[in-house]
Design an enzyme around this catalytic site. Structure first.
Site, mmCIF file in Angstrom:
data_model
loop_
_atom_site.group_PDB
_atom_site.id
_atom_site.type_symbol
_atom_site.label_atom_id
_atom_site.label_comp_id
_atom_site.label_asym_id
_atom_site.label_seq_id
_atom_site.Cartn_x
_atom_site.Cartn_y
_atom_site.Cartn_z
ATOM 1 N N HIS A 120 -7.932 5.905 10.663
ATOM 2 C CA HIS A 120 -7.550 4.629 9.900
ATOM 3 C C HIS A 120 -8.000 3.401 10.439
ATOM 4 O O HIS A 120 -7.926 3.421 11.657
ATOM 5 C CB HIS A 120 -6.151 4.700 9.426
ATOM 6 N N GLU A 122 -6.947 0.428 10.740
ATOM 7 C CA GLU A 122 -5.946 -0.124 11.538
ATOM 8 C C GLU A 122 -5.780 0.548 12.731
ATOM 9 O O GLU A 122 -5.625 0.116 13.979
ATOM 10 C CB GLU A 122 -4.397 -0.550 10.892
#
Length: 279
Positions: A120, A122
């Site tokens: 992901h 982030e």
């Protein structure tokens, strides 16, 4: 008669709201390229394109670029600086806080661990500055932890806190001789929306979850519904609603992920009310 109720906390958080406003303001002054998807919501991305804003991960065409709300690593920031680009930072303040907490743990001698989705955007931003960092997504990942005596753990900001705490406790049981320090970096908007959804689940038999299909926090709302044994209908736009999906529903709850525009939720509620009372 079917009834429609809305969660106490739902939809767009301040970090996303501010990032969108920043992007639109910048684009009004000069061409702007966002480095990736500003947020994982197709309705928002369509709105950004209408403002002439590009989203791309390759070398941008314009001199002004913007970091997404998900943040990036210091390594990536240095690469952008070396390219001579004019960089605007749309990173959510709570994501910045997660970066700061992980850096502090490493400075204090803890091995870096991030609970979240491997790959992901982030999580990549959180871990890229620490080549040895381990991402824990599920229990089986714990076996990949090295034989060290001090683990410093944070989490992706959009993970459900209940799941994070379960994994932290499993790490402690798996490594009883190690010191395990956990810093809670799950953001308040995520906690608020998860808590409000659990309250909604006590009343509703069907839940409509509004948000991008690539949005982690939106998918986690869907997961919470399934874990509670409730039917969840995940949509991105009101136009996706089908009256036939609600023929047996008595109480329909509505919630939305943190990158969902308020007007999208309003449109969804209006569409559900038309199903309840067709013209």
């Amino acid at each position: 008669m079917m009834r429609v109720i809305v969660a106490e906390h739902f939809g767009m958080c301040f970090g996303v709201r501010d990032a969108i406003a920043q992007a639109e303001e910048l684009a009004a002054a000069a061409p702007l390229t966002i480095l990736g998807q500003l947020v994982h919501n197709p309705v928002v991305r369509q709105r950004l394109r209408a403002h002439g804003i590009e989203e791309q991960s390759s070398k941008p065409r314009f001199g002004r670029v913007m970091i997404t709300a998900h943040g990036i690593s210091d390594i990536k920031r240095q690469e952008l600086s070396a390219l001579g680009l004019n960089v605007a930072d749309g990173t959510c303040p709570l994501v910045r806080q997660a970066h700061a907490q992980l850096k502090q743990l490493v400075r204090e001698g803890y091995f870096p661990v991030v609970i979240g989705l491997a790959g992901h955007v982030e999580v990549r931003g959180l871990t890229e500055d620490f080549a040895n960092a381990v991402v824990i997504e599920k229990s089986s990942d714990i076996a990949r932890l090295p034989p060290v005596l001090r683990f410093g753990i944070i989490s992706q900001t959009t993970q459900p806190l209940d799941r994070v705490l379960v994994l932290v406790n499993e790490i402690r049981r798996a490594r009883p001789a190690a010191e395990v320090r956990f810093v809670d970096t799950v953001c308040k908007p995520t906690k608020d929306r998860q808590r409000a959804l659990k309250e909604l689940l006590e009343a509703a038999d069907t839940i409509v979850v509004v948000g991008g299909r690539e949005s982690n926090n939106t998918r986690e709302l869907v997961w919470t519904c399934h874990a509670a044994g409730r039917r969840a209908i995940h949509i991105e736009r009101a136009e996706e609603l089908e009256a036939a999906d609600f023929h047996a529903a008595k109480i329909v709850g509505v919630t939305a992920g943190t990158s969902t525009l308020p007007e999208t939720v309003v449109a969804v509620v209006a569409a559900l009310n038309r199903i309840v009372q067709p013209a």
